[in-house]
Design a protein around this motif. Sequence first.
Motif, PDB file in Angstrom:
ATOM      1  N   GLY A  69      -3.316  -2.776   3.056  1.00 15.39           N
ATOM      2  CA  GLY A  69      -3.883  -3.622   1.694  1.00 15.39           C
ATOM      3  C   GLY A  69      -3.273  -3.412   0.590  1.00 15.39           C
ATOM      4  N   SER A  70      -4.200  -2.932  -0.532  1.00 15.68           N
ATOM      5  CA  SER A  70      -3.691  -2.623  -1.710  1.00 15.68           C
ATOM      6  C   SER A  70      -2.944  -1.467  -1.730  1.00 15.68           C
ATOM      7  N   PHE A  71      -1.676  -1.180  -2.631  1.00 18.31           N
ATOM      8  CA  PHE A  71      -1.109  -0.100  -2.672  1.00 18.31           C
ATOM      9  C   PHE A  71      -0.157   0.168  -4.178  1.00 18.31           C
ATOM     10  N   ASP A  72      -0.026   1.447  -4.551  1.00 20.23           N
ATOM     11  CA  ASP A  72       0.834   1.760  -5.686  1.00 20.23           C
ATOM     12  C   ASP A  72       2.246   1.962  -5.073  1.00 20.23           C
ATOM     13  N   TYR A  73       3.101   1.586  -5.932  1.00 21.07           N
ATOM     14  CA  TYR A  73       4.639   1.631  -5.509  1.00 21.07           C
ATOM     15  C   TYR A  73       5.287   2.016  -6.625  1.00 21.07           C
ATOM     16  N   SER A  74       6.653   2.515  -6.171  1.00 24.77           N
ATOM     17  CA  SER A  74       7.660   3.179  -7.373  1.00 24.77           C
ATOM     18  C   SER A  74       8.916   2.598  -6.554  1.00 24.77           C
ATOM     19  N   VAL A  75      10.003   2.015  -7.280  1.00 27.27           N
ATOM     20  CA  VAL A  75      11.248   1.857  -6.670  1.00 27.27           C
ATOM     21  C   VAL A  75      12.165   2.498  -8.089  1.00 27.27           C
ATOM     22  N   VAL A  76      13.082   3.385  -7.369  1.00 29.56           N
ATOM     23  CA  VAL A  76      14.081   4.324  -8.323  1.00 29.56           C
ATOM     24  C   VAL A  76      15.171   4.093  -7.841  1.00 29.56           C
ATOM     25  N   PRO A  77      16.420   3.730  -8.649  1.00 30.49           N
ATOM     26  CA  PRO A  77      17.576   3.974  -8.342  1.00 30.49           C
ATOM     27  C   PRO A  77      18.023   5.364  -7.977  1.00 30.49           C
ATOM     28  N   GLN A  78      18.622   5.860  -7.077  1.00 28.63           N
ATOM     29  CA  GLN A  78      18.861   7.194  -6.684  1.00 28.63           C
ATOM     30  C   GLN A  78      19.991   7.218  -5.754  1.00 28.63           C
ATOM     31  N   ASN A  79      21.225   8.091  -6.389  1.00 27.37           N
ATOM     32  CA  ASN A  79      22.071   8.428  -5.611  1.00 27.37           C
ATOM     33  C   ASN A  79      22.901   7.304  -4.917  1.00 27.37           C
ATOM     34  N   GLY A  80      23.239   6.146  -5.736  1.00 29.91           N
ATOM     35  CA  GLY A  80      23.794   5.291  -4.917  1.00 29.91           C
ATOM     36  C   GLY A  80      23.172   4.114  -4.053  1.00 29.91           C
ATOM     37  N   GLY A  81      21.640   4.504  -3.978  1.00 29.17           N
ATOM     38  CA  GLY A  81      20.860   3.688  -3.202  1.00 29.17           C
ATOM     39  C   GLY A  81      19.553   3.685  -4.010  1.00 29.17           C
ATOM     40  N   VAL A  82      18.447   3.068  -3.307  1.00 28.76           N
ATOM     41  CA  VAL A  82      17.327   2.750  -3.874  1.00 28.76           C
ATOM     42  C   VAL A  82      16.230   3.406  -3.068  1.00 28.76           C
ATOM     43  N   GLN A  83      15.530   4.060  -3.965  1.00 33.21           N
ATOM     44  CA  GLN A  83      14.324   4.774  -3.449  1.00 33.21           C
ATOM     45  C   GLN A  83      13.014   4.004  -3.311  1.00 33.21           C
ATOM     46  N   PHE A  84      12.379   3.758  -2.217  1.00 33.96           N
ATOM     47  CA  PHE A  84      11.029   2.995  -2.408  1.00 33.96           C
ATOM     48  C   PHE A  84       9.878   4.218  -2.269  1.00 33.96           C
ATOM     49  N   GLU A  85       8.805   4.251  -2.850  1.00 33.64           N
ATOM     50  CA  GLU A  85       7.670   5.056  -2.580  1.00 33.64           C
ATOM     51  C   GLU A  85       6.370   4.226  -2.489  1.00 33.64           C
ATOM     52  N   ILE A  86       5.877   4.042  -1.354  1.00 33.86           N
ATOM     53  CA  ILE A  86       4.514   3.292  -1.140  1.00 33.86           C
ATOM     54  C   ILE A  86       3.326   4.410  -1.020  1.00 33.86           C
ATOM     55  N   ARG A  87       2.367   4.264  -1.835  1.00 34.51           N
ATOM     56  CA  ARG A  87       1.064   5.039  -2.041  1.00 34.51           C
ATOM     57  C   ARG A  87      -0.061   4.299  -1.612  1.00 34.51           C
ATOM     58  N   ASN A  88      -0.972   4.709  -0.586  1.00 37.26           N
ATOM     59  CA  ASN A  88      -2.028   3.907  -0.269  1.00 37.26           C
ATOM     60  C   ASN A  88      -3.032   4.945   0.232  1.00 37.26           C
ATOM     61  N   ARG A  89      -4.307   4.345  -0.215  1.00 36.93           N
ATOM     62  CA  ARG A  89      -5.689   5.230   0.282  1.00 36.93           C
ATOM     63  C   ARG A  89      -6.384   4.121   0.776  1.00 36.93           C
ATOM     64  N   THR A  90      -6.969   4.732   2.148  1.00 33.74           N
ATOM     65  CA  THR A  90      -7.615   3.806   3.036  1.00 33.74           C
ATOM     66  C   THR A  90      -9.054   4.550   3.205  1.00 33.74           C
ATOM     67  N   ASP A  91     -10.161   3.858   3.109  1.00 39.77           N
ATOM     68  CA  ASP A  91     -11.388   4.455   3.438  1.00 39.77           C
ATOM     69  C   ASP A  91     -12.409   3.364   3.885  1.00 39.77           C
ATOM     70  N   ARG A  92     -13.528   3.874   3.803  1.00 38.14           N
ATOM     71  CA  ARG A  92     -14.652   2.935   4.452  1.00 38.14           C
ATOM     72  C   ARG A  92     -14.794   1.641   3.473  1.00 38.14           C
ATOM     73  N   SER A  93     -14.699   1.947   2.510  1.00 39.64           N
ATOM     74  CA  SER A  93     -14.768   0.837   1.373  1.00 39.64           C
ATOM     75  C   SER A  93     -13.699  -0.087   1.485  1.00 39.64           C
ATOM     76  N   SER A  94     -12.399   0.239   1.614  1.00 48.93           N
ATOM     77  CA  SER A  94     -11.352  -0.666   1.709  1.00 48.93           C
ATOM     78  C   SER A  94     -11.290  -1.250   2.877  1.00 48.93           C
ATOM     79  N   GLY A  95     -11.932  -0.683   3.973  1.00 47.65           N
ATOM     80  CA  GLY A  95     -11.849  -1.458   5.055  1.00 47.65           C
ATOM     81  C   GLY A  95     -12.859  -2.519   5.143  1.00 47.65           C
ATOM     82  N   THR A  96     -13.973  -2.541   4.190  1.00 52.40           N
ATOM     83  CA  THR A  96     -14.860  -3.704   3.890  1.00 52.40           C
ATOM     84  C   THR A  96     -14.652  -4.536   2.674  1.00 52.40           C
ATOM     85  N   HIS A  97     -13.725  -4.365   2.152  1.00 51.55           N
ATOM     86  CA  HIS A  97     -13.278  -4.866   0.677  1.00 51.55           C
ATOM     87  C   HIS A  97     -13.337  -6.272   0.736  1.00 51.55           C
ATOM     88  N   PHE A  98     -14.141  -7.000  -0.561  1.00 49.91           N
ATOM     89  CA  PHE A  98     -13.786  -8.473  -0.411  1.00 49.91           C
ATOM     90  C   PHE A  98     -12.572  -9.074  -1.126  1.00 49.91           C
TER      91      PHE A  98
END
Length: 243
Positions: free
Chosen positions: A123-152
């Motif tokens: 679902g919803s998540f935080d992200y960072s995309v960073v140039p690194q060592n000739g490539g591109v590093q992606f980091e996706i951070r998510n929190r799942t809980d009972r409320s997100s499972g029934t989110h409107f």
Amino acid sequence: MASAIDVAQWIFSKDGLWDCGNRPDDGQRLTDDVPDLWFDFLCEYGEPHRSFDAGDQLTYELVNSIVIDGIRKKFYEGGGSRIDGTLEFVGEFFLAWIDFILQSGKLDSTILSPTINLSHFIGSFDYSVVPQNGGVQFEIRNRTDRSSGTHFPGRFPPQFDEFMETLAGEDASFASSSFIGAYLFSPVVSVLEPKTRTQTSDFVIPPEGGGVYRQTFVWTENYVTCEIDQLGWPQYLNFIEID
């Protein structure tokens, strides 16, 4: 007639719609698919914060998703400078269905998630995309809980910051009110309230499930600027290499 709260509590119960007693933890991580991730969440198996890297099947699924395609293009359109942000699961709900169709059409059974795909799960998540060592590093951070499972979809703080379950505990008449009425005239963001694993453990009667569960996905991929411009998604994915 069961209320929306009753139904949601039953779905997130460890002996509700899915009986955790019939689905033991397989202990696998590298080859986990989304159903495995769902049962690890619902039944509270394993550690409450899961980290995935380029060697994990679920990371591979995320790399190839159209949801990440949008973030990837935003990075390149910004000149390749670091970007940080939050993707709120509104219009992306439709994009997640495109991901589901793409994944379901593959013959490789290790990537086939028969009930739901990773884009829908996180679902919803935080992200960072960073140039690194000739490539591109992606980091996706998510929190799942009972409320997100029934989110409107479309309801986010600060305008919407209440939970139907909490309001029903404070006012018994709210529990019997119509779902439509509660949705339209209350600042509710979801049916169920978030709870920790301690609050939803096997010591709770009946045993609940789906305590707070975090996932972090990190991978580094090569630059694919020309392929993105010339081919578009998903054709350019053949040129993506991750480590």
